[in-house]
Motif scaffolding. Structure first.
Motif, mmCIF file in Angstrom:
data_model
loop_
_atom_site.group_PDB
_atom_site.id
_atom_site.type_symbol
_atom_site.label_atom_id
_atom_site.label_comp_id
_atom_site.label_asym_id
_atom_site.label_seq_id
_atom_site.Cartn_x
_atom_site.Cartn_y
_atom_site.Cartn_z
ATOM 1 N N PRO A 196 -9.508 -37.994 -26.415
ATOM 2 C CA PRO A 196 -8.887 -37.911 -27.743
ATOM 3 C C PRO A 196 -8.740 -36.463 -28.189
ATOM 4 N N LEU A 197 -7.600 -36.198 -28.828
ATOM 5 C CA LEU A 197 -7.384 -34.888 -29.460
ATOM 6 C C LEU A 197 -7.801 -35.036 -30.917
ATOM 7 N N LYS A 198 -8.868 -34.317 -31.287
ATOM 8 C CA LYS A 198 -9.469 -34.499 -32.608
ATOM 9 C C LYS A 198 -9.574 -33.169 -33.322
ATOM 10 N N ILE A 199 -9.346 -33.266 -34.633
ATOM 11 C CA ILE A 199 -9.614 -32.120 -35.515
ATOM 12 C C ILE A 199 -10.664 -32.587 -36.510
ATOM 13 N N GLY A 200 -11.873 -32.170 -36.264
ATOM 14 C CA GLY A 200 -12.972 -32.710 -37.034
ATOM 15 C C GLY A 200 -13.201 -34.140 -36.601
ATOM 16 N N ILE A 254 -10.280 -23.671 -17.210
ATOM 17 C CA ILE A 254 -10.056 -24.249 -18.547
ATOM 18 C C ILE A 254 -9.918 -23.151 -19.588
ATOM 19 N N ALA A 255 -10.758 -22.106 -19.462
ATOM 20 C CA ALA A 255 -10.658 -20.994 -20.406
ATOM 21 C C ALA A 255 -9.311 -20.305 -20.284
ATOM 22 N N GLU A 256 -8.812 -20.139 -19.047
ATOM 23 C CA GLU A 256 -7.507 -19.516 -18.865
ATOM 24 C C GLU A 256 -6.397 -20.402 -19.421
ATOM 25 N N GLN A 311 -10.786 -36.479 -37.367
ATOM 26 C CA GLN A 311 -9.449 -37.063 -37.379
ATOM 27 C C GLN A 311 -8.853 -36.981 -35.982
ATOM 28 N N VAL A 312 -8.371 -38.125 -35.461
ATOM 29 C CA VAL A 312 -7.712 -38.189 -34.157
ATOM 30 C C VAL A 312 -6.235 -37.942 -34.371
ATOM 31 N N ILE A 313 -5.669 -36.982 -33.650
ATOM 32 C CA ILE A 313 -4.249 -36.660 -33.804
ATOM 33 C C ILE A 313 -3.466 -37.014 -32.549
ATOM 34 N N GLY A 314 -4.173 -37.361 -31.458
ATOM 35 C CA GLY A 314 -3.478 -37.700 -30.235
ATOM 36 C C GLY A 314 -4.461 -37.874 -29.098
ATOM 37 N N ALA A 315 -3.924 -37.776 -27.843
ATOM 38 C CA ALA A 315 -4.773 -37.949 -26.665
ATOM 39 C C ALA A 315 -4.199 -37.158 -25.514
ATOM 40 N N LEU A 316 -5.112 -36.715 -24.622
ATOM 41 C CA LEU A 316 -4.748 -36.037 -23.381
ATOM 42 C C LEU A 316 -4.985 -37.026 -22.250
ATOM 43 N N ASP A 317 -3.914 -37.384 -21.550
ATOM 44 C CA ASP A 317 -3.971 -38.395 -20.493
ATOM 45 C C ASP A 317 -3.863 -37.684 -19.147
ATOM 46 N N VAL A 318 -4.912 -37.866 -18.290
ATOM 47 C CA VAL A 318 -4.956 -37.246 -16.968
ATOM 48 C C VAL A 318 -5.089 -38.371 -15.948
ATOM 49 N N GLN A 319 -4.174 -38.397 -14.967
ATOM 50 C CA GLN A 319 -4.180 -39.449 -13.953
ATOM 51 C C GLN A 319 -4.193 -38.823 -12.569
ATOM 52 N N SER A 320 -4.908 -39.507 -11.657
ATOM 53 C CA SER A 320 -5.055 -38.991 -10.292
ATOM 54 C C SER A 320 -4.712 -40.083 -9.293
ATOM 55 N N GLU A 334 -17.012 -33.969 -20.048
ATOM 56 C CA GLU A 334 -17.543 -32.830 -20.813
ATOM 57 C C GLU A 334 -16.662 -31.603 -20.629
ATOM 58 N N LEU A 335 -16.206 -31.409 -19.396
ATOM 59 C CA LEU A 335 -15.417 -30.229 -19.104
ATOM 60 C C LEU A 335 -14.059 -30.275 -19.790
ATOM 61 N N PHE A 336 -13.326 -31.430 -19.623
ATOM 62 C CA PHE A 336 -11.990 -31.509 -20.185
ATOM 63 C C PHE A 336 -12.010 -31.764 -21.691
ATOM 64 N N SER A 337 -13.188 -32.186 -22.221
ATOM 65 C CA SER A 337 -13.283 -32.309 -23.680
ATOM 66 C C SER A 337 -13.148 -30.947 -24.336
ATOM 67 N N ILE A 338 -13.669 -29.930 -23.655
ATOM 68 C CA ILE A 338 -13.516 -28.567 -24.183
ATOM 69 C C ILE A 338 -12.050 -28.189 -24.258
ATOM 70 N N LEU A 339 -11.305 -28.526 -23.183
ATOM 71 C CA LEU A 339 -9.881 -28.229 -23.179
ATOM 72 C C LEU A 339 -9.139 -29.061 -24.231
ATOM 73 N N ALA A 340 -9.541 -30.329 -24.374
ATOM 74 C CA ALA A 340 -8.894 -31.177 -25.383
ATOM 75 C C ALA A 340 -9.103 -30.610 -26.782
ATOM 76 N N ASP A 341 -10.319 -30.135 -27.051
ATOM 77 C CA ASP A 341 -10.576 -29.527 -28.365
ATOM 78 C C ASP A 341 -9.710 -28.290 -28.564
ATOM 79 N N GLN A 342 -9.583 -27.468 -27.524
ATOM 80 C CA GLN A 342 -8.742 -26.285 -27.639
ATOM 81 C C GLN A 342 -7.279 -26.658 -27.880
ATOM 82 N N ILE A 343 -6.813 -27.725 -27.202
ATOM 83 C CA ILE A 343 -5.426 -28.170 -27.404
ATOM 84 C C ILE A 343 -5.234 -28.680 -28.826
#
Length: 981
Positions: free
Chosen positions: A720-724, A610-612, A726-735, A747-756
């Motif tokens: 959800p993709l959030k800035i503060g 995720i960091a990479e 405010q929701v600006i979008g969403a990251l959808d992951v399907q398996s 918890e893990l992908f929330s970090i990536l969503a915040d970075q996005i």
């Protein structure tokens, strides 16, 4: 462990080497002192030859043994190595104790401390009890060799002092090592040290006090006995003089002497003379058998010898002698000083007055005595301990009357006289006539004894008066005789007396050594008995700590140590059971930890991924590229079926798909796929509620939106993709796997969503900033273009300055010749033939002068030559740098010129305002204003018209009226002016 053991062995060997070298050095010094002082100074022939050879061998063997042990001799046989070293040191010290006086105690103590030091620290062995016994027995034998064995020992005080110093140094080293814990002695050594300190220190202190008191009482006893003997001898001498004086008084009272002297010489009958002769002869014969009396004589009142048993003295005049004058004038008996007659033995003269019937002094009876009576009284004597007494008589002139200690110096002064003094003493008869100045043998010792007696009444002394090589001092007493002004010095040898004292002292030292050795052995036994079970328990504990849990401690006593052993065995059993039961639990726990570790490893790998991904995402500046990279990177790193990024529209009504990695996602992008916020699907839920959502089984999730473009989806996660807030979008992951997502994945992908979300926000800000910068750049370029266009127009009217290498300075319209040169912002190089000479080429270089992206001027360089001029990159770069500097300089000049114009305009307005304010009349103000405007603007006519409120425009008045009404009319053309604009 082997490396640690090797390091410890090396440290011990270095310590053994240091102490071996030190011991060898100290033994060499002691041997050198023994050879230098003992064998070459104090007559070694008092000792038997075999003993000398053995001593020399030990003196050589001991340093060699110490050096050999220090350099590793018998390194693998520690017990034998220590025994050899201690044996050599003991033989060395025992030999010293046997050969040298008063070194038994320091030698024995030194051996005991050295043995303790080597056996407990330097060459530590497991069982020190044999060496403790050996050190105690060796110390006792050392004392016995120096006290009981009879031999002629050498008196070398320097070796005694040397051994005491070495003993103190070794003791300090041992204490220093103990206090600083450089050595950690075993429990047995500590118990032994404590018991010896408790027992031997008081024993040594008490022994020292006993020996000191014994010596003090012995000295007092000797002084008292010597005082009695000296007083008795002085009384004998005084009795001799007193009895002799009494005898002379009795003889002088015989009637024959008074009758003879009372009759005149011519009237004396023969029978009286015969009676006188017979009386004097009988007196002489009465003492002459002992050789004491030399002669008797009768002196008349004139000092003339009337008769003498020595016929040669008859008729002699002795009136000037001390004995005649003293007896005749005082009327009492008198003893004269010692008198040396020429060619005769010294004599002592006694005199007594002869009284008449009326108690008048008629003459003097004189007797001459030899010194044999004094010699018999003061001859050498033997005391109870077979010591010799050597009386010495010194007269008031410091001349030795009697010297039985050094008879060769009899009649010699004890102080040094000058030649005149010696001659005067010989004339007075106080010294023999044959005595010369070269024969003087003054004695400072005797003189100091007499002076001390005279000054301090110090009667006892200890001095080496005989100056013999034995270095034994005599002790004695000094007394003054009462009958004559003589001093009696009564010295006594003390060799036998000291031998008796030393024998008693040696016996005491022997018993002290025996008692101390017994205490040391008993203390060693007690320490061993106490420490043995503890040490056994310690070894058992070490084996248990090494992993041997089957061993049991031996229980040999029923005291606290036995209780400790039983408790230790119980603890070992419990520990063994605990370890065996813990093995299964440890194995199970190990499996759990392994699984947990695998999960943590997987999770850490995910975090790293995720960091990479976040780093790769934030490195992209284009929004669409950023979102596309997000979908592909997540798919590559995590292997999910579909990843999509939704962004809200401007009205926040729909979540619009902006990027996807799957084929179905690409079809969705083409048809502008969107979901209503808060209503359709998991993405709608996440964007509406602002919370992540997981559909572990999409078939059972009521919120799940069945998308025909993604038929293989079995589980889905929307973040959800959030800035503060405010929701600006969403990251959808399907398996394609059911139950593929957990709360940890949220918890893990929330970090990536915040970075996005942050990357999207930064990208939007970056685009807005670029747009603002481009607008500012275009605005500034338009401003520069307008300003420099105005400058160009002005310069075109005025003419520009152009410089040519051939024609110099000239004003020409350069811009009109090249109308497209300002539009083309590139460097141009042209080459053409010269119109004048076709063989000559004209090479031109045109470089634009750019100011903030706008070309404001050009630099043109021209060269005529038969060959083309080559403009390389270095020359072009140099000219471009010059052009950049010219652009900045021209812009600075333009701004400066503009500033000057504004300042001039402000100055003129200020001057006009001041002139108007110089008056308070309204018409004057109007008139001044019109005149100043006309003058400053250089117009022919000016007027100011004041319009009334709510009044229509009037017809144009005449010129005079216009002036009065204030209407300003500019009806003349502007004249040429030199005004700076």
């Amino acid at each position: 462990m082997p490396a640690q053991k090797t390091h410890s062995s090396l440290i011990q060997e270095r310590r053994v080497l240091r102490f071996g070298l030190m011991t060898a050095f100290l033994s060499i010094i002691a041997s050198a002192l023994l050879l230098r002082i003992g064998f070459f100074t104090v007559s070694p022939f008092r000792l038997p030859v075999p003993i000398l050879i053995i001593t020399m061998g030990i003196s050589i063997l001991t340093p060699l043994t110490c050096l050999a042990v220090g350099f590793g001799f018998l390194r693998r046989r520690k017990f034998l190595r220590l025994f050899v070293l201690l044996l050599s040191i003991w033989l060395f010290l025992a030999a010293f104790s046997y050969l040298i006086e008063e070194v038994a105690i320091p030698a024995s103590l030194l051996f005991f401390i050295v043995s303790m030091l080597f056996s407990s620290s330097i060459l530590a062995v497991d069982d020190v009890f044999p060496f403790q016994v050996f050190s105690a027995v060796g110390s006792f034998i050392t004392i016995a060799a120096g006290t009981l064995l009879e031999t002629s020992r050498l008196d070398i005080p320097s070796i005694n002092t040397y051994l005491i110093v070495v003993l103190a140094l070794v003791s300090l080293v041992y204490l220093f090592y103990l206090l600083t814990q450089r050595i950690l002695p075993s429990l047995q050594i500590r118990l032994l040290n404590f018991s010896l300190a408790v027992s031997l220190i008081p024993l040594i202190a008490i022994s020292y006090l006993v020996m000191t008191n014994q010596r003090s009482s012995f000295e007092n006893q000797m002084r008292e006995s010597l005082k009695v003997a000296a007083a008795a001898k002085a009384e004998e001498v005084d009795a001799f003089f007193s009895s002799t004086k009494e005898m002379m008084r009795a003889n002088a009272s015989l009637p024959i002497f008074s009758r003879y002297l009372s009759i005149p010489e011519n009237w004396r009958p023969s029978d009286i003379e015969n009676e006188l002769y017979s009386t004097i002869e009988s007196l002489s014969l009465a003492n002459i058998t002992q050789g004491d009396v030399l002669s008797f004589g009768l002196l008349n009142a004139s000092g003339i010898v009337e008769y003498d048993s020595d016929p040669e003295r008859v008729g002699a005049d002795e009136s000037q002698s001390d004995y005649f004058r003293s007896s005749y004038s005082s009327g009492i008996s008198y003893v004269a000083d010692l008198v040396f007659q020429p060619d005769q033995q010294p004599e002592i003269i006694f005199s007594s007055p002869v009284f008449g019937e009326e108690n008048q002094v008629l003459g003097v009876l004189r007797a001459r005595f030899s010194l044999q009576s004094i010699d018999r009284l003061l001859r050498s004597e033997t005391t109870t301990y077979n010591d010799q007494v050597f009386p010495i008589i010194i007269d008031f002139l410091y001349i030795r009357i009697v010297d039985t200690l050094q008879p060769q110096y009899r009649f010699y002064p004890i102080m040094e006289y000058t030649t005149d003094q010696i001659n005067q003493l010989k004339r007075n008869g106080s010294l023999p006539v044959s005595f010369s100045e070269d024969q003087q043998e003054p004695s400072d010792d005797l003189l100091s004894l007499i002076n001390a007696y005279r000054s301090y009444q110090e009667s006892f002394f200890t001095k080496d008066l005989d100056k013999k090589p034995d270095n034994i001092s005599e002790f004695g007493a000094v007394l003054r005789l009462t009958s004559v002004p003589w001093f009696l010095i009564y010295p006594q040898t003390q060799s036998n007396l000291l031998a008796v004292y030393e024998q008693q002292n040696n016996q005491l030292i022997f018993y002290i050594g025996l008692f101390g050795a017994s205490i040391a052995i008993i203390a060693s036994l007690i320490a061993r008995t106490i420490s043995k079970p503890i040490l056994a328990l310690t070894r058992t504990a070490e084996k248990v700590s090494g992993g041997d849990l089957q061993i049991q401690a031996a229980i040999s006593t029923k005291d606290e140590i036995g209780a400790l052993a039983r408790a230790f065995n119980s603890m070992t059993s419990q520990l063994r059971d605990l370890i065996f039961s813990l093995e299964d639990r440890v194995q199970q726990r190990t499996l759990e930890i392994t699984k947990q570790n695998e999960r943590l490893t997987f999770r850490s790998q995910q975090l790293k991924t995720i960091a990479e991904v976040a780093g790769s995402v934030t490195a992209t500046q284009d929004l669409q590229s950023l979102l596309t990279n997000v979908t592909h990177l997540i798919n590559q790193r995590f292997g999910f079926y579909h990843i999509g990024v939704f962004l809200l529209d401007q009205n926040n009504e729909y979540a619009v798909l902006k990027a996807a990695n799957s084929e179905g996602g690409q079809r969705m992008l083409k048809r502008n796929h969107r979901l209503r916020v808060g209503q359709v699907g998991i993405v709608g839920y996440a964007t509406g509620q602002g919370r992540p959502r997981i559909a572990t089984d999409v078939g059972e999730d009521a919120i799940y939106f069945n998308n025909p473009d993604l038929p293989n989806t079995r589980s889905e996660m929307a973040l959800p993709l959030k800035i503060g807030s405010q929701v600006i979008g969403a990251l959808d992951v399907q398996s394609q796997v059911p139950n593929a997502f957990t709360e940890e994945d949220i918890e893990l992908f929330s970090i990536l969503a915040d970075q996005i979300a942050i990357a999207i926000m930064n990208n939007n800000l970056y685009e807005e900033t670029n747009r603002a910068l481009e607008d500012m750049k275009r605005t500034h370029q338009r401003y520069l273009k307008n300003e420099w266009a105005a400058v160009a127009g002005q310069k075109q009217r005025d003419g520009v300055v152009r410089y040519s290498a051939n024609s110099g300075l000239s004003k020409t319209n350069a811009i009109s010749q090249d109308p497209d040169i300002l539009e083309d912002k590139r460097v141009k190089i042209n080459s053409r033939p010269s119109p004048a000479d076709p063989k000559v080429n004209i090479t031109e270089l045109t470089v634009p002068i750019n100011l903030r992206g706008e070309t404001i001027a050009v630099i043109r360089l021209q060269q005529e030559n038969e060959q083309d001029l080559f403009w390389n990159a270095a020359k072009i770069n140099t000219i471009q740098q010059i052009a950049d500097q010219i652009a900045l300089t021209l812009e600075s000049a333009r701004l400066f010129e503009q500033t000057l114009r504004r300042a001039e305009r402000d100055r003129k307005a200020f001057e006009i305002t001041n002139r108007i304010r110089s008056t308070t009349n309204f018409e004057d103000m109007i008139q001044i204003a019109v005149e100043e405007i006309k003058r400053e603007l250089n117009v022919q006519q000016a007027q100011i018209t004041i319009q009334k409120k709510n009044q229509e425009e009037l017809a144009a008045p005449s010129a005079a009226e216009k002036t009065k009404t204030g209407q300003l009319v500019l009806n003349s053309s502007l004249q040429e002016s030199n005004e700076v604009k």
